[in-house]
Every structure is written in C-alpha cells, then in structure tokens.
Design a protein around this motif. Structure first.
Motif, short mmCIF file in Angstrom:
data_model
loop_
_atom_site.label_atom_id
_atom_site.label_comp_id
_atom_site.label_asym_id
_atom_site.label_seq_id
_atom_site.Cartn_x
_atom_site.Cartn_y
_atom_site.Cartn_z
N GLN A 1 -2.33 11.13 -2.51
CA GLN A 1 -1.26 12.10 -2.70
C GLN A 1 -1.52 13.03 -3.88
OE1 GLN A 1 2.38 9.80 -2.99
NE2 GLN A 1 1.75 8.47 -1.30
N LYS A 2 -2.48 12.65 -4.74
CA LYS A 2 -2.76 13.46 -5.93
C LYS A 2 -3.57 14.69 -5.56
CE LYS A 2 -2.61 9.45 -9.02
NZ LYS A 2 -3.37 8.58 -9.95
N TYR B 1 0.82 -1.20 0.00
CA TYR B 1 0.00 0.00 0.00
C TYR B 1 0.86 1.25 0.00
CZ TYR B 1 -3.46 3.47 1.37
OH TYR B 1 -4.27 4.58 1.41
N GLN B 2 0.62 2.13 -0.99
CA GLN B 2 1.37 3.38 -1.10
C GLN B 2 0.47 4.60 -0.89
OE1 GLN B 2 4.68 3.23 -1.45
NE2 GLN B 2 4.52 0.99 -1.51
N ASN C 1 -7.30 2.51 -1.58
CA ASN C 1 -6.73 3.42 -2.57
C ASN C 1 -7.73 3.77 -3.67
OD1 ASN C 1 -4.37 4.91 -3.26
ND2 ASN C 1 -4.09 3.56 -5.03
N GLU D 1 -1.21 6.20 -3.16
CA GLU D 1 -0.88 7.21 -4.17
C GLU D 1 -2.07 8.10 -4.54
OE1 GLU D 1 -1.31 3.13 -6.23
OE2 GLU D 1 -0.37 3.98 -4.44
N ASN D 2 -3.30 7.53 -4.48
CA ASN D 2 -4.46 8.35 -4.84
C ASN D 2 -4.78 9.41 -3.80
OD1 ASN D 2 -5.11 7.48 -7.43
ND2 ASN D 2 -6.24 5.71 -6.67
#
Length: 722
Positions: free
Chosen positions: A70-71, A64-65, A233, A67-68
């Motif tokens: 962080q946008k 799990y990062q 995410n 990333e969505n």
C-alpha cells in the motif's frame, strides 16, 4: 435436488470450518506454487469458492494486511511486468572503450521481446570462484567501478526502468575475510542507487529488508525462489520457474491452466514466469497471461545463448503493453479464474473494475480456434476490443444476450476489453493503434536460430628449427596425420562450445557431470615453454618493451612498485589479461598455445595420460591447494611430463589461444587448474589441479575483471616440418 450453487456454498462452509482446526503451517502449505484446476468445468465454481475460502483463512491466520504493497514508494514493483536478466559480460553492454552503452544493449532485446521494466545486473556466476574475489568485488571491478554503476542506474531511471544488484548467499569469500553480507550489500545499494536486491537461490533475506530501507527507501527484494505466504509482505517480486520442482513439473503442462498460488493470495505481488533453457515458451506465457504475471527476459543464460522462437516472442511483445496499461485490473480488479468459454481448448480469466471487464484468453491448440467465444447479458453501449491485435471484436446481440466471436491462431492469446462507449477516448484508440502496429510484426514460426561460435584466428610465429629453439623451450613431437583428442569439462549452466554430441544450449539437470567430446585435429610441429611465464620473465618483458595496457585496472595487482613480491620472482605471473599474455608472446616472438597443442603436450602425446606424470593422481606432484598461493614454476620435478614440461596441472590456470565469440559472449578456455580451492559451494568455478583433457570456460568482460589471481600462461612457437 440441490442446485450446483447450493452445493458450492456447502463446500465453501465445510472448507472454512475445516481450516479453523489447522495450524498456520499446514494451511499455508496446502497448495504448491501452482494450484491444479479440476478437469471438468462443472467443478470450477466449487473450486473457485474453495480457493477464496482458503485465501481468506490464510490472511486471517497470518494477520496479513499487505501494508508494504500500500506504500507509494513500492507501487512500482507491482507494475513492473518484465525483468531482464543481464549478464555483465554481454558484448552489447559496452562501447569500444568499455563504457556502459545500455541503450544499445536494450534496443536489441526490446525489439525482440518487448519493453524492459527491471534490469538485474549479474557479473558473478559462473566466474565466481576462480580466485578469492568476492561477489562484491565483481561489481566494483566492472568498467568504471561503482561510479559507473551509479551512472548506469541513473540512466536506467531516466529511461523509466529499475536496476537491481544480485546477492549470492552461497558465496562465503567476503565472510571469510571478516565482512558481512549486510555491510557489503548496503554499501553497494547506497553508492549505486540500485532499486533492490535480486536474491539468488533463496526466497528471503531475513531482517535485511528493514536495513535496506535505511539506505534506499523504495528498494525491494526480487527472489529467484518462490516465496512462502509468510513473507509476502517482505518480498515484492519473485520468480516461478518451469521445472523448479520436479515433483510438480507436470502441472505446467496440464490442459487446464494452473492457478499461480502467490498471485492468488496477493494480486499486487509480482510473479515472474521463467524457463531459462526453453526455446518454446508458449505454455509458460499462456500461464502468465491467465494469471496476470510478468515474465523474465533471459536470452544469455550465464554465457549460454538460448533464444526464444519467433512465435513466443510475438506473444510476449503483445502481452507486456497490455499488462502495464491495464495493471489496475490485474492488481486490484476482481479476478475470476477459468471464465467459461464455448470454444474447444480455449480458456480465459476475467478481471473486472467497475463497469469494465478484461478477459485474458489463450488457445491451447496447435490449430486455429474460430467461432463463438461466449455470450453474456447485453449492456447498451458496451463495446469489445482485442487489446492484443488492436481490433474491435465482432459481436452479435439478440434476445438480451451479446455473443462474442473470435479467431485465434495456434497457441495464440487475446486480451478482450469490455468498455462502455462513453469511456472511449483518444488515448485508448492511440493505444489500440500501437498494439495493431505491433501485431503486424507477428511471426508465428517456431523455428529458432542459434548463434555460431566464431574462433578468433591467431598469427603463426616464425618457424624455428628443432635444433635452434628459443631458450627454455621443448620440442613437442606430433604425428604427420590428424589426431583425435578427447576434451572434457564440467557441465555447468555457462555451457562450453559445440563439442561432439554436446551443444552449448543442452544443459540439463545433470549439473556438474563431467562431459566429454572428441575432436579431430591436425597438429603442426611446435615447441612449448618448459615452464609457465614467471614474474621475473614478465618483468624483463616490461622493462624491454615499455608495455602499458590500455586498461590498467588490476594489472599485476600482486606486484608492488613495479616489481614482483619479494621471493616470488620465479612464481608464475598472474593478474594478466588475455591481451597482456598475447603482448608478451608477441614480444618474445612466440604465441599462446591452442587447446589442442596444450593438451597434446600435457597428455604426453599418443600416450594419452590422464595427468602429465601418469594416470594416477598424486597431490605431492602438484600444487593443488596445499599452499596458500602459487609456487615456483620449476618446483615439482616429478610432476613434469615425459618431455620435461612443468606445471601442466595445478599452480595456475593457463590462457590458451581459444578465444571465441557467439555475438553475445566472448570467452576463452583455460587449462591445467590452479592452487586455489574453496569448497564452500558447488556453484563456484572449477578449482584445484585438473586432468590433461579438462577445460574451463572463462567469460571475458574487460581486462580489469578478466585479470585473475590464478591465471597465468606459457607460450609456444611454430617449427619447420622435417
């Protein structure tokens, strides 16, 4: 002897090793949506370390990062702390000409509950299923159509708010017509500019998130159902409702506030706490405050009004500005759940960003909590403020320790900010002043008031004699004294009206249960149409009266060039609104029947028959879905009442003179049932032929949406007394 800290570290290491041997599913399912805390504060350190290890392992196993989150285009989703669930039939949503008046609508709710961030516009359930209009048709048939929805969305954007459309996956009508939900939703998103999709009854719409980005790049999902860690995410916002799981419902009411699992896993994921039928919501609000969660503002629940008590409205009004203003603490700060306090039954979470600390504090007691809250190492120049009341906190510093003292009313909350004096600025004090002014409105009463249901008065007709009735009408004998009628309805979230022991806000988990209530009424002499009004009779009315509805949308939608479908002249007229039916009745010197009159006629008076023809159901005597539409009004001779009334069950629902308003909703009670049946979901409206006592609540929005393929009417006239 080992110290508590050493024991905690050993537990942490043990837990981490244990997780390595588990598969992903077992790890993610280890905890329910609410994580129970130990009752002893001595165990809290070990509990926090264990949860931190579990969170790290989840992220590792799922790769799990986030990333969505962080946008930039999705950043708004983590800072939108209130969702307003707006019924599209809400009376305050429109002006006198059925144009959207969202500012007027929001003014009332925001004055009571606080600022709204997201509006979920809901036009479908409990209306969906009376005919074969799909959920998407309900949006398109709102006043002004899709163009007006786009304008509404634009106006909300100008107010700094977002708008979502809802998706009902249980509705199969579009799919049965050869259209896909993806196509329909994408078209609505593109044409309205909506900011996302509210997922009704599901937690994710697999594969659609990526499609949605092609039309509305910043659009997100908000799900009704709590989500699994695997889709964190893809789903930026989700609901967590009290009592959603009967198995874990008790966790909501434990003394030690529970930790919200998905908020712990991803602090940028917005959780909305909700309890749709509760007037008392202090426990829910306290849990939201301890976890940095948002809240659903939902007073008009599918046509049932459920106001929250003044105390809890006070809490929410004060919470929301703090959550927004200090969102970075809740989404990016270091979260320390169950920060130790010294006041009995007072609990806190700590959130830290650099030198600044924020504590969300709750008082579980039904009495005043007053005294020393905690002490911490003294820091020169550090000042403490309660962001809820807008006051500076009383502190005492001695021997290198600063002690905080607080006074909290019963069930109240505090938001304590520790901030260096060098960081104080005019903007901070302006915010503090606004909170102080807001708190001056505080009302800690727990009494709430339900709106009254006002029945619209009707105008009696000229009184006819029994020997001189209008053509096609039948005298319905009534007793000289009052009668007791037993009304029935299916218990749905939309409620009914106060009837017997039932009140409209008492919906429970006994969903779909048949509920009955007795009503004592005095019936005056009347006569009733032998049949429902046919297409031919309605055409005669139009030709003679030149009637044109003020709002013609969907008026006689099934007709062509001003004439009924060929061969259906003697079928019941449909696609007429309540005002259209009243206009016909007035022209004919008649009126619509009251519920009591309709039922008395249908049940054969004092015989109280279950159906117009008797006490046993017989599908050969009624149109209850055997045909793909309506049938002639005089087709079922053996299905008549004892006096000869046709179609008092099945074929088409019938309007009655039962319009009520509770200041939020207008509605009417339909009688008789209809031909249309769709067994695709239990969430659909009542369908098929019905018993003589059965009524269905039909929410009124505006004529263009109220007109329906399965609703017709018949008339009555008043008679002279013998």
């Amino acid at each position: 002897m080992l110290s508590k800290f050493t024991i905690a570290l050993l537990m942490f290491a043990c837990f981490s090793t244990q997780l390595q041997g588990q598969n992903k599913g077992k790890i993610t399912e280890k905890y329910y949506q609410l994580i129970e805390a130990p009752t002893s504060s001595d165990q809290w350190n070990a509990w926090r370390l264990s949860l931190s290890a579990w969170r790290d392992s989840i992220r590792q196993h799922l790769n799990y990062q986030g990333e969505n989150y962080q946008k930039k285009e999705y950043a708004w989703a983590s800072k939108a702390y209130s969702t307003f669930f707006l019924m599209a039939n809400e009376s305050t949503l429109y002006d006198a000409n059925y144009r959207f008046d969202i500012k007027r609508c929001l003014k009332k709710y925001e004055e009571d509950y606080g600022q709204v961030d997201v509006v979920v516009l809901w036009p479908t359930y409990p209306q969906l299923g009376f005919d074969n209009r799909s959920q998407y048709s309900f949006y398109r048939n709102l006043p002004g159509g899709v163009a007006a929805l786009k304008q509404l969305c634009t106006e909300l954007h100008q107010m700094g708010k977002k708008m979502m459309i809802a998706y009902n996956p249980w509705d199969n009508i579009s799919r049965n017509q050869g259209l896909t939900d993806e196509e329909e939703l994408l078209e609505l998103l593109q044409k309205t500019g909506a900011d996302g999709v509210y997922l009704d009854t599901i937690s994710n719409f697999e594969g659609f998130f990526q499609q949605m980005q092609s039309s509305n790049p910043d659009a997100i999902f908000q799900s009704e159902i709590p989500i699994r860690p695997e889709v964190l995410n893809q789903v930026h916002q989700s609901w967590l409702e009290v009592g959603w799981s009967e198995k874990y419902k008790s966790l909501e009411f434990e003394e030690i506030p529970a930790l919200v699992r998905n908020r712990w896993l991803e602090q940028r994921h917005m959780i909305y706490r909700v309890s749709r039928f509760s007037h008392e919501q202090s426990t829910l609000l306290q849990n939201a405050w301890m976890n940095g969660c948002g809240v659903v503002i939902w007073e008009n629940v599918f046509g049932t009004v459920n106001p929250v008590n003044p105390r809890d409205r006070t809490l929410l009004r004060s919470m929301l500005p703090v959550l927004r203003q200090y969102s970075d603490f809740f989404t990016q700060g270091t979260w320390f759940p169950l920060f130790p306090t010294q006041l009995n039954r007072v609990y806190a979470s700590q959130w830290q960003l650099g030198e600044h600390k924020l504590w969300t504090v709750i008082n579980r007691q039904e009495q005043l909590a007053i005294g020393k809250l905690w002490e911490e190492d003294a820091v020169a120049g550090m000042r403490y403020f309660d962001l809820i009341s807008g006051h500076e906190i009383k502190v005492k510093t001695e021997q290198g320790k600063t002690s905080l003292y607080l006074q909290l009313p019963p069930k109240a909350i505090a938001g304590i900010l520790a901030i260096p004096e060098k960081d104080l600025n005019p903007a901070f004090f302006d915010f503090l002043k606004s909170q102080k002014l807001l708190y001056q409105r505080a009302d800690f009463s727990t009494k709430y008031q339900l709106p009254k249901h006002q029945l619209k008065a009707y105008q009696p007709t000229v009184k006819y004699t029994k020997t001189n009735l209008p053509k096609g009408m039948i005298n319905i004998p009534v007793p000289p004294d009052s009668v007791t009628l037993s009304f029935s309805f299916r218990q749905r979230e939309g409620g009914f009206y106060p009837l017997g022991d039932f009140v409209d806000f008492s919906y429970s988990q006994a969903r779909n249960e048949l509920t009955k209530g007795d009503l004592r009424v005095k019936l005056n002499p009347f006569a009733m149409d032998e049949t429902p009004v046919s297409n031919a009779l309605f055409l005669k009315f139009l030709q003679a009266s030149k009637y044109e509805p003020k709002h013609p949308e969907n008026f006689l939608k099934h007709w062509s060039k001003g004439s009924p479908p060929l061969g259906q002249e003697n079928h019941p007229v449909t696609w007429i609104a309540l005002e259209d039916a009243r206009a016909y009745a007035k022209w004919a010197g008649k009126r619509l029947p009251t519920e009591a009159e309709w039922q008395w006629a249908a049940q054969n008076g004092s015989a109280h028959t279950v159906y117009p023809w008797g006490n046993q159901f017989d599908s050969t005597l009624v149109n209850t879905g055997q045909w793909a539409g309506t049938t002639p009004v005089a087709q079922f001779v053996k299905g008549r009442t004892q006096l000869g009334l046709y179609d008092m069950s099945g074929n088409v629902w019938q309007w009655t003179e039962s319009e009520r308003s509770d200041a939020y909703n207008r509605y009417c009670i339909l009688r008789g049932g209809a031909w249309y049946i769709n067994r695709g979901s239990e969430w659909y409206a009542d369908q098929g032929a019905q018993t003589s006592s059965f009524g269905a609540k039909y929410l009124l929005t505006w004529p263009g949406l109220d007109r329906c393929a399965t609703i017709g009417f018949r008339c009555v006239v008043d008679l002279q007394n013998d």
